[in-house]
Design a protein around this motif. Structure first.
Motif, mmCIF file in Angstrom:
data_model
loop_
_atom_site.group_PDB
_atom_site.id
_atom_site.type_symbol
_atom_site.label_atom_id
_atom_site.label_comp_id
_atom_site.label_asym_id
_atom_site.label_seq_id
_atom_site.Cartn_x
_atom_site.Cartn_y
_atom_site.Cartn_z
ATOM 1 N N TYR A 1 -23.888 -21.101 12.168
ATOM 2 C CA TYR A 1 -24.477 -21.472 10.091
ATOM 3 C C TYR A 1 -22.782 -22.406 10.365
ATOM 4 O O TYR A 1 -23.035 -22.392 9.160
ATOM 5 C CB TYR A 1 -24.838 -19.894 9.455
ATOM 6 N N VAL A 2 -22.239 -22.892 11.383
ATOM 7 C CA VAL A 2 -20.715 -23.658 10.845
ATOM 8 C C VAL A 2 -20.487 -24.914 11.002
ATOM 9 O O VAL A 2 -21.065 -25.490 12.002
ATOM 10 C CB VAL A 2 -19.977 -22.835 10.980
ATOM 11 N N THR A 3 -21.190 -26.084 9.372
ATOM 12 C CA THR A 3 -20.913 -26.850 10.417
ATOM 13 C C THR A 3 -19.693 -27.943 9.099
ATOM 14 O O THR A 3 -19.640 -27.935 8.036
ATOM 15 C CB THR A 3 -21.976 -27.942 10.086
ATOM 16 N N GLY A 4 -19.027 -28.851 9.921
ATOM 17 C CA GLY A 4 -18.147 -29.760 8.787
ATOM 18 C C GLY A 4 -16.727 -28.776 8.971
ATOM 19 O O GLY A 4 -16.349 -29.113 7.445
ATOM 20 N N GLN A 5 -16.291 -28.135 9.384
ATOM 21 C CA GLN A 5 -14.975 -27.352 9.258
ATOM 22 C C GLN A 5 -14.324 -27.500 10.923
ATOM 23 O O GLN A 5 -14.717 -27.948 11.825
ATOM 24 C CB GLN A 5 -15.566 -26.018 8.997
ATOM 25 N N THR A 6 -13.174 -27.179 9.718
ATOM 26 C CA THR A 6 -12.407 -27.463 10.893
ATOM 27 C C THR A 6 -11.265 -25.771 10.634
ATOM 28 O O THR A 6 -11.572 -25.343 9.893
ATOM 29 C CB THR A 6 -10.517 -28.195 9.763
ATOM 30 N N ILE A 7 -11.408 -25.261 11.898
ATOM 31 C CA ILE A 7 -10.134 -24.311 11.960
ATOM 32 C C ILE A 7 -8.521 -24.723 12.719
ATOM 33 O O ILE A 7 -8.847 -25.219 13.910
ATOM 34 C CB ILE A 7 -10.961 -23.218 13.328
ATOM 35 N N ASN A 8 -7.999 -24.120 11.833
ATOM 36 C CA ASN A 8 -6.416 -24.381 12.405
ATOM 37 C C ASN A 8 -6.277 -23.307 13.142
ATOM 38 O O ASN A 8 -6.054 -22.088 12.705
ATOM 39 C CB ASN A 8 -5.558 -24.350 11.100
ATOM 40 N N VAL A 9 -5.579 -23.817 13.814
ATOM 41 C CA VAL A 9 -5.042 -23.146 15.343
ATOM 42 C C VAL A 9 -3.199 -22.964 15.668
ATOM 43 O O VAL A 9 -3.050 -23.565 16.275
ATOM 44 C CB VAL A 9 -5.707 -23.311 16.370
ATOM 45 N N ASP A 10 -2.720 -22.675 14.472
ATOM 46 C CA ASP A 10 -1.337 -23.112 14.324
ATOM 47 C C ASP A 10 -0.545 -22.476 13.813
ATOM 48 O O ASP A 10 0.517 -22.259 13.177
ATOM 49 C CB ASP A 10 -0.939 -24.234 12.480
ATOM 50 N N GLY A 11 -0.251 -20.753 14.222
ATOM 51 C CA GLY A 11 0.537 -19.638 14.047
ATOM 52 C C GLY A 11 1.142 -19.585 12.108
ATOM 53 O O GLY A 11 1.943 -19.423 12.473
ATOM 54 N N GLY A 12 0.047 -20.125 11.449
ATOM 55 C CA GLY A 12 0.240 -19.870 9.902
ATOM 56 C C GLY A 12 0.400 -21.505 9.657
ATOM 57 O O GLY A 12 1.153 -21.800 8.679
ATOM 58 N N ARG A 13 1.215 -22.552 10.736
ATOM 59 C CA ARG A 13 2.286 -23.801 10.076
ATOM 60 C C ARG A 13 1.472 -24.060 8.810
ATOM 61 O O ARG A 13 2.259 -24.759 7.610
ATOM 62 C CB ARG A 13 2.327 -24.578 11.293
ATOM 63 N N SER A 14 0.551 -24.495 8.617
ATOM 64 C CA SER A 14 -0.633 -24.995 7.551
ATOM 65 C C SER A 14 -0.097 -23.836 6.636
ATOM 66 O O SER A 14 -0.416 -25.554 5.618
ATOM 67 C CB SER A 14 -1.718 -25.513 7.885
ATOM 68 N N VAL A 15 0.390 -23.569 6.484
ATOM 69 C CA VAL A 15 -0.364 -22.443 4.473
ATOM 70 C C VAL A 15 1.690 -21.803 4.453
ATOM 71 O O VAL A 15 1.165 -21.277 3.625
ATOM 72 C CB VAL A 15 -0.748 -21.139 4.958
ATOM 73 N N ALA A 16 2.525 -22.128 5.963
ATOM 74 C CA ALA A 16 3.541 -22.029 5.060
ATOM 75 C C ALA A 16 4.623 -23.436 4.557
ATOM 76 O O ALA A 16 3.752 -24.519 4.546
ATOM 77 C CB ALA A 16 4.342 -22.198 6.946
ATOM 78 N N ILE A 17 5.254 -22.933 3.609
ATOM 79 C CA ILE A 17 6.427 -23.972 3.151
ATOM 80 C C ILE A 17 6.815 -24.500 3.694
ATOM 81 O O ILE A 17 7.862 -24.104 4.779
ATOM 82 C CB ILE A 17 7.247 -22.711 1.710
#
Ligand SMILES: NC(=O)c1ccc[n+]([C@@H]2O[C@H](COP(=O)([O-])OP(=O)(O)OC[C@H]3O[C@@H](n4cnc5c(N)ncnc54)[C@H](OP(=O)(O)O)[C@@H]3O)[C@@H](O)[C@H]2O)c1
Length: 249
Positions: free
Chosen positions: A233-249
């Motif tokens: 039931y998932v389409t058009g989505q992206t999973i970030n696999v990044d050790g949290g990099r995309s939410v870190a300052i």
């Protein structure tokens, strides 16, 4: 997958080694036959085919193509279909990666970086769409966390991956309800084999990763397996696999 069902087929681009090979091995473990696309890494591709066929006979084959030759992409898809009879999954993983500033950008960089990271996924999706429509299949694009927050001095690469993210959204809408289209966005997963990122730069990058380490190729393969096999039931989505990099300052 049980034995009486026809073998489902995944085409993984750039699958001879590194992340692509991990995706190929992971989907193979789920019962897929794997079409291993490669450009120059023939020896690695052949070794991977041999190892997968040793696990299940006739479950893997290699297909050579330079994805910059758009006119050859239809033939690639036809070769895979001729060999395996169907296509259920397209993983657009192949990528050329190098930096460049606005001052140094030229037509070659545009051709190679946009060609491999955006144009080829678009035209491969086009060529595979009738097959995926028939099989109720899906597409997974391997993007990059820098599709959203650009990396300094990688202008065209950033733009190419941002385009691939946009393509994921557009095709998720246009190919629904039959074909799901998603993306996995890696952070620092596996350093490039060449020396374009030196030790100082690697340390600097990992400083900004909350989990403080490289992810490893199997983390991307697990995310692809989830999107292909579990996320119905998932389409058009992206999973970030990044050790949290995309939410870190
Ligand atoms: N590694 C990371 O930490 C990281 C981080 C962010 C995003 N990503 C993304 O994750 C994916 C896999 O990463 P990776 O590091 O494993 O990739 P990679 O080793 O840099 O490249 C994967 C393969 O792409 C193929 N390729 C490149 N240009 C091609 C072309 N014009 N035609 C056909 N094939 C071409 C090459 O095949 P041949 O060797 O056969 O020539 C290469 O082995 C890529 O999309 C990458 O952008 C990776």
């Amino acid at each position: 997958m049980t034995n009486h069902q026809p073998q489902k087929v995944a085409l993984v681009t750039g699958a001879a080694k590194r992340v692509g090979a991990a995706i190929a091995r992971r989907l193979h473990r789920e019962g897929f036959a794997i079409a291993i696309h490669y450009r120059a890494s023939k020896t690695d591709a052949s070794a991977l085919v041999e190892s997968l066929n040793a696990i299940r006979a006739q479950s893997a084959a290699a297909f050579q193509a330079d994805l910059l030759k758009t006119e050859m992409l239809g033939a690639l898809v036809e070769s895979v279909t001729a060999r395996f009879g169907r296509i259920d999954v397209l993983v657009n993983n192949a990528s050329t990666f190098y930096g460049g500033t606005l001052a140094s950008v030229d037509e070659t960089a545009w051709h190679e970086l946009i060609g491999s990271n955006l144009k080829a996924p678009l035209f491969l999706s086009k060529a595979c769409a009738p097959r995926l429509q028939a099989s109720g299949g899906c597409i997974v694009n391997i993007t990059d966390i820098h599709a959203e927050r650009p990396m300094s001095n990688y202008v065209v690469y950033n733009v190419a991956k941002a385009g691939l993210r946009g393509l994921t959204h557009a095709l998720a809408c246009d190919l629904a309800p039959t074909i799901r289209v998603n993306a996995v966005a890696p952070g620092p997963i596996h350093w490039p084999d060449d020396d374009q990122i030196d030790a100082t730069e690697k340390s600097r990058i990992l400083e900004h990763v909350p989990l403080k380490r490289e992810g490893g190729v199997d983390q991307i393969a697990e995310a692809v397996k989830y999107l292909v096999c579990d996320a119905t039931y998932v389409t058009g989505q992206t999973i970030n696999v990044d050790g949290g990099r995309s939410v870190a300052i």
